[in-house]
Scaffold this motif. Structure first.
Motif, short mmCIF file in Angstrom:
data_model
loop_
_atom_site.label_atom_id
_atom_site.label_comp_id
_atom_site.label_asym_id
_atom_site.label_seq_id
_atom_site.Cartn_x
_atom_site.Cartn_y
_atom_site.Cartn_z
N ALA A 200 0.83 -1.21 0.00
CA ALA A 200 0.00 0.00 0.00
C ALA A 200 0.86 1.26 0.00
O ALA A 200 0.38 2.35 -0.30
CB ALA A 200 -0.94 -0.01 1.21
N GLU A 201 2.16 1.09 0.32
CA GLU A 201 3.07 2.25 0.32
C GLU A 201 3.59 2.60 -1.07
O GLU A 201 4.52 3.40 -1.20
CB GLU A 201 4.27 1.95 1.23
CG GLU A 201 3.92 1.80 2.70
CD GLU A 201 4.98 1.02 3.47
OE1 GLU A 201 6.15 1.02 3.03
OE2 GLU A 201 4.63 0.40 4.49
N MET A 202 3.01 2.02 -2.10
CA MET A 202 3.48 2.27 -3.47
C MET A 202 3.36 3.75 -3.84
O MET A 202 2.33 4.37 -3.60
CB MET A 202 2.64 1.42 -4.43
CG MET A 202 3.15 1.39 -5.85
SD MET A 202 2.07 0.38 -6.92
CE MET A 202 2.35 -1.27 -6.26
N ARG B 270 6.42 1.12 -10.58
CA ARG B 270 5.41 0.63 -9.64
C ARG B 270 5.38 -0.89 -9.64
O ARG B 270 5.28 -1.53 -8.58
CB ARG B 270 4.03 1.21 -9.99
CG ARG B 270 3.89 2.68 -9.57
CD ARG B 270 2.70 3.36 -10.22
NE ARG B 270 1.40 2.82 -9.88
CZ ARG B 270 0.66 3.19 -8.83
NH1 ARG B 270 1.11 4.11 -8.00
NH2 ARG B 270 -0.52 2.65 -8.60
N PHE B 271 5.50 -1.50 -10.82
CA PHE B 271 5.58 -2.96 -10.90
C PHE B 271 6.82 -3.47 -10.17
O PHE B 271 6.75 -4.43 -9.39
CB PHE B 271 5.58 -3.40 -12.36
CG PHE B 271 6.10 -4.80 -12.57
CD1 PHE B 271 5.46 -5.89 -12.00
CD2 PHE B 271 7.25 -5.04 -13.32
CE1 PHE B 271 5.94 -7.20 -12.18
CE2 PHE B 271 7.73 -6.33 -13.51
CZ PHE B 271 7.08 -7.41 -12.93
N VAL C 157 -2.80 -5.89 -6.29
CA VAL C 157 -1.66 -4.96 -6.17
C VAL C 157 -1.02 -4.75 -7.53
O VAL C 157 -0.71 -3.62 -7.92
CB VAL C 157 -0.63 -5.52 -5.15
CG1 VAL C 157 0.65 -4.67 -5.18
CG2 VAL C 157 -1.22 -5.57 -3.75
N PHE C 158 -0.85 -5.85 -8.28
CA PHE C 158 -0.20 -5.73 -9.59
C PHE C 158 -1.12 -5.04 -10.60
O PHE C 158 -0.65 -4.27 -11.44
CB PHE C 158 0.26 -7.11 -10.07
CG PHE C 158 1.46 -7.60 -9.32
CD1 PHE C 158 2.74 -7.34 -9.78
CD2 PHE C 158 1.32 -8.27 -8.11
CE1 PHE C 158 3.85 -7.75 -9.08
CE2 PHE C 158 2.43 -8.68 -7.39
CZ PHE C 158 3.69 -8.42 -7.87
#
Lengths: 235, 235
Positions: free
Chosen positions: B90-92, B100-101, B149-150
């Motif tokens: 979640a810290e992305m 990001r990936f 997430v991905f």
């Protein structure tokens, strides 16, 4: 558990490796088949040599002469399959590496198709954290027999890049082939039609992949991947 | 084997789901840990509920109240790991989908690193031909938590393609991530340095991959792969 019987003086036949006489070959095939069936039914890890012997109707001592461990059965499986594959793949036509790779890939799926259920049940042995897994030193001979087909698909192609790049590309394609096999074993779609679709898409994408290899970054990236692949899995 | 004890009238505490009182939470954690340790030591398939109970010093009946099957232990493992992963991921940061990936991928390896031996021993359960494997319906909730997430790494990126392409690319990157995890679990090189090298090479290759997606064949090929991926593994 009794070990293999030692050959006694004057009884030279006892000293022959098991499975070289006609009867031995038959016994070996029977024990192999029984073991594989039990692996599929009960799981590889949960099956014991004792259960295999009981199921085959032989003593543990006799089984042990042919297969001293479950691992020995798996090694025989690798050997049989990689032999059958190498024989079929020898029919590869000359031409560009793309179609030659596709032939190598499709041939692998065809040779393994009758064994799909068996191989799915054996994923624990093939990929598990053990000495009989697909990348263990003990299984290297069978693995190299298959790997060589993919290397030669590129090195022997009419559009082969330089020798080192070609061999590296062959190894990467061998790894991609293993990925496709794992996808196929896990494929939930009816008749694994999603695998058929995957192969068609790979075929469509090959020209672009060949193009990418011509880019300035293409060869160095491939060389790096090949180095790590060898360190991680193949050596 | 005794089933879970039914709550008796006037004894409402007996009817609570196991593991919700402080002592229950402790017992649950102890049984979970014992089961995982036995899976690692003896193999997943070969371990029985009876052995887990004996090792934990409880009755099979009590174990059964918390974990009615080995599968239930594996489902808890998935839940714990996917929860921990989703919280960290979640810290992305905002930005392009490539970085990001990479963040999603590296975070997964970091979260799983302390469990590498456990996960390697559990490959039979994770990828085996069973109801607790990574792509089984029963494990879908945990899998989707990670998959999301991905997907969001792409759909929420500053350079996201159209919604459908972005979601499909996210699912392909999720699959690529599973491939990297399997490579990492099997990686024989010291400290898995070949996996570190693989990640660096992927980072180098991402701009070219983004470029390939802009080619006329890029999007249709991705859409086809995504369709087959969903049919084969994800649905």
């Amino acid at each position: 558990m009794k070990g293999p019987r030692k050959p006694a003086a004057g009884q030279p036949r006892r000293g022959r490796p098991p499975g070289t006489t006609a009867q031995g070959v038959q016994t070996r095939a029977h024990l192999y088949q029984t073991a594989i069936e039990l692996f599929v039914r009960r799981g590889y890890e949960a099956t014991t040599l004792r259960q295999i012997a009981a199921r085959a109707g032989v003593s543990v001592g006799l089984l042990y002469r042919y297969f001293p461990s479950k691992r020995a059965v798996i090694l025989e499986l690798y050997e049989r399959l990689s032999d059958a594959y190498a024989a079929r793949a020898a029919e590869m036509s000359p031409g560009r590496w793309g179609p030659r790779f596709l032939f190598a890939l499709r041939t692998s799926l065809e040779v393994l198709a009758p064994q799909r259920r068996t191989l799915a049940a054996l994923i624990p042995a093939l990929l598990g954290d053990s000495e009989e897994n697909l990348f263990a030193p003990g299984t290297a001979a069978s693995r190299r027999r298959v790997q060589r087909v993919f290397e030669e698909a590129v090195t022997g192609a009419s559009d082969a890049p330089d020798r080192e790049t070609a061999a590296g590309l062959g190894r990467m394609l061998y790894l991609a082939h293993l990925g496709v096999l794992l996808w196929w074993l896990l494929d939930k779609s009816p008749q694994q039609r999603a695998t058929t679709g995957l192969l068609a898409t790979i075929e469509h994408m090959l020209p672009a992949a060949a193009l990418a290899l011509e880019l300035p970054q293409g060869c160095p990236a491939l060389a790096a991947l090949d180095t790590f692949l060898r360190q991680a899995l193949l050596e």
